[in-house]
Design a protein around this motif. Structure first.
Motif, PDB file in Angstrom:
ATOM      1  N   ILE A  79       0.870  -1.179   0.000  1.00  0.00           N
ATOM      2  CA  ILE A  79       0.000   0.000   0.000  1.00  0.00           C
ATOM      3  C   ILE A  79       0.905   1.225   0.000  1.00  0.00           C
ATOM      4  O   ILE A  79       1.761   1.372   0.869  1.00  0.00           O
ATOM      5  CB  ILE A  79      -0.907   0.052   1.240  1.00  0.00           C
ATOM      6  N   ILE A  80       0.735   2.086  -0.989  1.00  0.00           N
ATOM      7  CA  ILE A  80       1.473   3.348  -0.987  1.00  0.00           C
ATOM      8  C   ILE A  80       0.766   4.301  -0.019  1.00  0.00           C
ATOM      9  O   ILE A  80      -0.436   4.540  -0.135  1.00  0.00           O
ATOM     10  CB  ILE A  80       1.530   3.967  -2.398  1.00  0.00           C
ATOM     11  N   PHE A  81       1.522   4.807   0.939  1.00  0.00           N
ATOM     12  CA  PHE A  81       1.004   5.700   1.976  1.00  0.00           C
ATOM     13  C   PHE A  81       1.807   6.985   1.890  1.00  0.00           C
ATOM     14  O   PHE A  81       2.927   7.069   2.378  1.00  0.00           O
ATOM     15  CB  PHE A  81       1.176   5.021   3.344  1.00  0.00           C
ATOM     16  N   SER A  82       1.246   7.987   1.213  1.00  0.00           N
ATOM     17  CA  SER A  82       2.072   9.121   0.813  1.00  0.00           C
ATOM     18  C   SER A  82       1.361  10.457   0.956  1.00  0.00           C
ATOM     19  O   SER A  82       0.135  10.535   0.935  1.00  0.00           O
ATOM     20  CB  SER A  82       2.504   8.938  -0.649  1.00  0.00           C
ATOM     21  N   ALA A  83       2.170  11.504   1.077  1.00  0.00           N
ATOM     22  CA  ALA A  83       1.656  12.868   1.082  1.00  0.00           C
ATOM     23  C   ALA A  83       1.552  13.423  -0.336  1.00  0.00           C
ATOM     24  O   ALA A  83       1.040  14.521  -0.548  1.00  0.00           O
ATOM     25  CB  ALA A  83       2.565  13.764   1.923  1.00  0.00           C
ATOM     26  N   GLN A  84       2.042  12.673  -1.317  1.00  0.00           N
ATOM     27  CA  GLN A  84       1.964  13.114  -2.708  1.00  0.00           C
ATOM     28  C   GLN A  84       0.510  13.097  -3.191  1.00  0.00           C
ATOM     29  O   GLN A  84      -0.294  12.287  -2.726  1.00  0.00           O
ATOM     30  CB  GLN A  84       2.814  12.203  -3.602  1.00  0.00           C
ATOM     31  N   PRO A  85       0.145  13.975  -4.134  1.00  0.00           N
ATOM     32  CA  PRO A  85      -1.254  14.083  -4.572  1.00  0.00           C
ATOM     33  C   PRO A  85      -1.802  12.776  -5.132  1.00  0.00           C
ATOM     34  O   PRO A  85      -1.226  12.184  -6.042  1.00  0.00           O
ATOM     35  CB  PRO A  85      -1.187  15.158  -5.667  1.00  0.00           C
ATOM     36  N   GLU A  86      -2.906  12.333  -4.570  1.00  0.00           N
ATOM     37  CA  GLU A  86      -3.525  11.081  -4.993  1.00  0.00           C
ATOM     38  C   GLU A  86      -3.918  11.118  -6.461  1.00  0.00           C
ATOM     39  O   GLU A  86      -3.732  10.134  -7.195  1.00  0.00           O
ATOM     40  CB  GLU A  86      -4.755  10.804  -4.133  1.00  0.00           C
ATOM     41  N   LEU A 102      -3.046   5.281  -0.299  1.00  0.00           N
ATOM     42  CA  LEU A 102      -3.686   5.966   0.818  1.00  0.00           C
ATOM     43  C   LEU A 102      -2.951   7.269   1.101  1.00  0.00           C
ATOM     44  O   LEU A 102      -1.727   7.291   1.226  1.00  0.00           O
ATOM     45  CB  LEU A 102      -3.657   5.067   2.055  1.00  0.00           C
ATOM     46  N   SER A 103      -3.710   8.355   1.201  1.00  0.00           N
ATOM     47  CA  SER A 103      -3.115   9.647   1.520  1.00  0.00           C
ATOM     48  C   SER A 103      -2.765   9.718   3.000  1.00  0.00           C
ATOM     49  O   SER A 103      -3.466   9.145   3.848  1.00  0.00           O
ATOM     50  CB  SER A 103      -4.093  10.766   1.174  1.00  0.00           C
ATOM     51  N   SER A 126      -9.274   5.670  -2.339  1.00  0.00           N
ATOM     52  CA  SER A 126     -10.298   6.479  -1.675  1.00  0.00           C
ATOM     53  C   SER A 126     -11.573   6.479  -2.505  1.00  0.00           C
ATOM     54  O   SER A 126     -11.558   6.202  -3.716  1.00  0.00           O
ATOM     55  CB  SER A 126      -9.803   7.910  -1.486  1.00  0.00           C
ATOM     56  N   ASN A 127     -12.690   6.805  -1.867  1.00  0.00           N
ATOM     57  CA  ASN A 127     -13.970   6.868  -2.583  1.00  0.00           C
ATOM     58  C   ASN A 127     -13.916   7.873  -3.731  1.00  0.00           C
ATOM     59  O   ASN A 127     -14.442   7.626  -4.814  1.00  0.00           O
ATOM     60  CB  ASN A 127     -15.093   7.247  -1.616  1.00  0.00           C
ATOM     61  N   ASP A 128     -13.260   9.010  -3.476  1.00  0.00           N
ATOM     62  CA  ASP A 128     -13.148  10.031  -4.520  1.00  0.00           C
ATOM     63  C   ASP A 128     -12.365   9.513  -5.718  1.00  0.00           C
ATOM     64  O   ASP A 128     -12.730   9.751  -6.869  1.00  0.00           O
ATOM     65  CB  ASP A 128     -12.451  11.281  -3.969  1.00  0.00           C
ATOM     66  N   MET A 129     -11.275   8.792  -5.446  1.00  0.00           N
ATOM     67  CA  MET A 129     -10.435   8.283  -6.523  1.00  0.00           C
ATOM     68  C   MET A 129     -11.162   7.205  -7.320  1.00  0.00           C
ATOM     69  O   MET A 129     -11.076   7.152  -8.550  1.00  0.00           O
ATOM     70  CB  MET A 129      -9.130   7.721  -5.945  1.00  0.00           C
ATOM     71  N   GLU A 130     -11.878   6.346  -6.627  1.00  0.00           N
ATOM     72  CA  GLU A 130     -12.645   5.304  -7.316  1.00  0.00           C
ATOM     73  C   GLU A 130     -13.714   5.923  -8.213  1.00  0.00           C
ATOM     74  O   GLU A 130     -13.964   5.448  -9.317  1.00  0.00           O
ATOM     75  CB  GLU A 130     -13.284   4.359  -6.295  1.00  0.00           C
ATOM     76  N   GLU A 131     -14.327   6.996  -7.719  1.00  0.00           N
ATOM     77  CA  GLU A 131     -15.347   7.682  -8.510  1.00  0.00           C
ATOM     78  C   GLU A 131     -14.737   8.314  -9.751  1.00  0.00           C
ATOM     79  O   GLU A 131     -15.309   8.245 -10.848  1.00  0.00           O
ATOM     80  CB  GLU A 131     -16.023   8.755  -7.656  1.00  0.00           C
ATOM     81  N   GLN A 132     -13.559   8.901  -9.593  1.00  0.00           N
ATOM     82  CA  GLN A 132     -12.886   9.511 -10.741  1.00  0.00           C
ATOM     83  C   GLN A 132     -12.493   8.453 -11.771  1.00  0.00           C
ATOM     84  O   GLN A 132     -12.567   8.694 -12.971  1.00  0.00           O
ATOM     85  CB  GLN A 132     -11.639  10.276 -10.278  1.00  0.00           C
ATOM     86  N   ARG A 138      -8.876  12.130 -14.250  1.00  0.00           N
ATOM     87  CA  ARG A 138      -8.047  12.325 -13.075  1.00  0.00           C
ATOM     88  C   ARG A 138      -8.547  13.485 -12.224  1.00  0.00           C
ATOM     89  O   ARG A 138      -9.277  14.350 -12.692  1.00  0.00           O
ATOM     90  CB  ARG A 138      -6.592  12.610 -13.479  1.00  0.00           C
ATOM     91  N   VAL A 139      -8.087  13.488 -10.987  1.00  0.00           N
ATOM     92  CA  VAL A 139      -8.440  14.560 -10.071  1.00  0.00           C
ATOM     93  C   VAL A 139      -7.485  15.729 -10.235  1.00  0.00           C
ATOM     94  O   VAL A 139      -6.302  15.558 -10.436  1.00  0.00           O
ATOM     95  CB  VAL A 139      -8.363  14.065  -8.615  1.00  0.00           C
ATOM     96  N   GLY A 140      -7.992  16.942 -10.152  1.00  0.00           N
ATOM     97  CA  GLY A 140      -7.118  18.114 -10.065  1.00  0.00           C
ATOM     98  C   GLY A 140      -6.797  18.741 -11.404  1.00  0.00           C
ATOM     99  O   GLY A 140      -6.888  18.136 -12.468  1.00  0.00           O
ATOM    100  N   ARG A 141      -6.376  20.008 -11.334  1.00  0.00           N
ATOM    101  CA  ARG A 141      -6.066  20.770 -12.544  1.00  0.00           C
ATOM    102  C   ARG A 141      -4.880  20.191 -13.290  1.00  0.00           C
ATOM    103  O   ARG A 141      -4.765  20.317 -14.492  1.00  0.00           O
ATOM    104  CB  ARG A 141      -5.786  22.219 -12.175  1.00  0.00           C
ATOM    105  N   SER A 142      -3.949  19.583 -12.569  1.00  0.00           N
ATOM    106  CA  SER A 142      -2.733  19.082 -13.208  1.00  0.00           C
ATOM    107  C   SER A 142      -2.928  17.723 -13.865  1.00  0.00           C
ATOM    108  O   SER A 142      -2.032  17.214 -14.523  1.00  0.00           O
ATOM    109  CB  SER A 142      -1.602  18.989 -12.186  1.00  0.00           C
ATOM    110  N   GLY A 143      -4.117  17.098 -13.693  1.00  0.00           N
ATOM    111  CA  GLY A 143      -4.336  15.760 -14.219  1.00  0.00           C
ATOM    112  C   GLY A 143      -4.171  15.672 -15.727  1.00  0.00           C
ATOM    113  O   GLY A 143      -3.721  14.657 -16.246  1.00  0.00           O
ATOM    114  N   SER A 144      -4.547  16.719 -16.452  1.00  0.00           N
ATOM    115  CA  SER A 144      -4.457  16.682 -17.911  1.00  0.00           C
ATOM    116  C   SER A 144      -3.020  16.513 -18.375  1.00  0.00           C
ATOM    117  O   SER A 144      -2.757  15.889 -19.395  1.00  0.00           O
ATOM    118  CB  SER A 144      -5.058  17.952 -18.504  1.00  0.00           C
ATOM    119  N   TYR A 145      -2.065  17.067 -17.629  1.00  0.00           N
ATOM    120  CA  TYR A 145      -0.656  16.883 -17.972  1.00  0.00           C
ATOM    121  C   TYR A 145      -0.187  15.472 -17.607  1.00  0.00           C
ATOM    122  O   TYR A 145       0.437  14.787 -18.413  1.00  0.00           O
ATOM    123  CB  TYR A 145       0.208  17.912 -17.226  1.00  0.00           C
ATOM    124  N   TYR A 146      -0.488  15.052 -16.406  1.00  0.00           N
ATOM    125  CA  TYR A 146       0.016  13.757 -15.963  1.00  0.00           C
ATOM    126  C   TYR A 146      -0.633  12.598 -16.682  1.00  0.00           C
ATOM    127  O   TYR A 146      -0.074  11.511 -16.744  1.00  0.00           O
ATOM    128  CB  TYR A 146      -0.175  13.616 -14.434  1.00  0.00           C
TER     129      TYR A 146
END
Length: 208
Positions: A79-86, A102-103, A126-132, A138-146
């Motif tokens: 399980i990745i447990f990180s402060a990096q953006p999910e 996991l954040s 997370s529920n939000d990530m599964e929904e996305q 992807r989640v967030g403004r930067s998702g289009s780049y990544y």
């Protein structure tokens, strides 16, 4: 009993998680290490069911460690447990072999739930990530780049932004320096920058 290895470069995080599960009837922290290379030394001597692992690690980053783990220790779940953006890293972590993401903002109950779900053979997001994921975006403004980047390209970008030189990146990813240069060229094209300074700046900006 689930044997848990905690991998984080901050001793206080490792100790905190150990204390969290000290009275747990289901989860036991069997060790903690502070860098990616140490994971494999620990696994040679100890039985581990699940690894709770940060992405940002010295010597060997979390995504690269995942690739080696799936090859050398396929029975161990991670399980990745990180402060990096999910929204940026979760999908690529799963692609690299993680069983969950996991954040570090998650609560204690969520952490326990993630460990138990993965131990039972499930995948945790997370529920939000599964929904996305269901919506295919992807989640967030930067998702289009990544979204344009492969898992390997994100590994290289992460190492570049942390100040690693081509030779160091090549050694960590077990590729040659020419291949690193090729990845850099691809990254600059995909992220629409013309030089390495702007590439690093873009990488850091996307992680905000």
């Amino acid at each position: 009993m689930i044997n848990l290895l905690v991998v984080d470069n901050h001793p206080i995080v490792r100790k905190g998680i150990e204390l969290l599960f000290v009275t747990s009837p289901h989860i036991q922290v069997v060790g903690g290490v502070g860098n990616g290379e140490a994971i494999f030394e620990f696994l040679k001597e100890n039985r581990v069911d699940i690894i709770l692992c940060e992405i940002d690690l010295p010597k060997l980053n979390g995504l690269t460690a995942l690739r080696r783990l799936k090859k050398d220790f396929p029975e161990v779940k991670t399980i990745i447990f990180s402060a990096q953006p999910e929204g940026i890293y979760a999908i690529n972590a799963i692609k690299a072999g993680a069983d969950g993401y996991l954040s570090k903002t998650a609560g204690i109950i969520t952490l326990k739930e993630a460990i138990l779900r993965v131990h039972e053979g499930g995948t945790y997001l997370s529920n939000d990530m599964e929904e996305q994921m269901k919506k295919g975006r992807r989640v967030g403004r930067s998702g289009s780049y990544y979204r344009k980047l492969s898992t390997r390209e994100i590994e290289v970008l992460k190492l570049i932004s942390s100040g690693r030189k081509n030779k160091e990146i090549a050694a960590e990813l077990n590729i040659n320096e020419k291949t690193v240069s090729t990845y850099k060229a691809r990254l600059m094209k995909k992220l629409q920058v013309d030089n390495i300074v702007d590439l690093i700046s873009r990488a850091k900006l996307l992680e905000l």
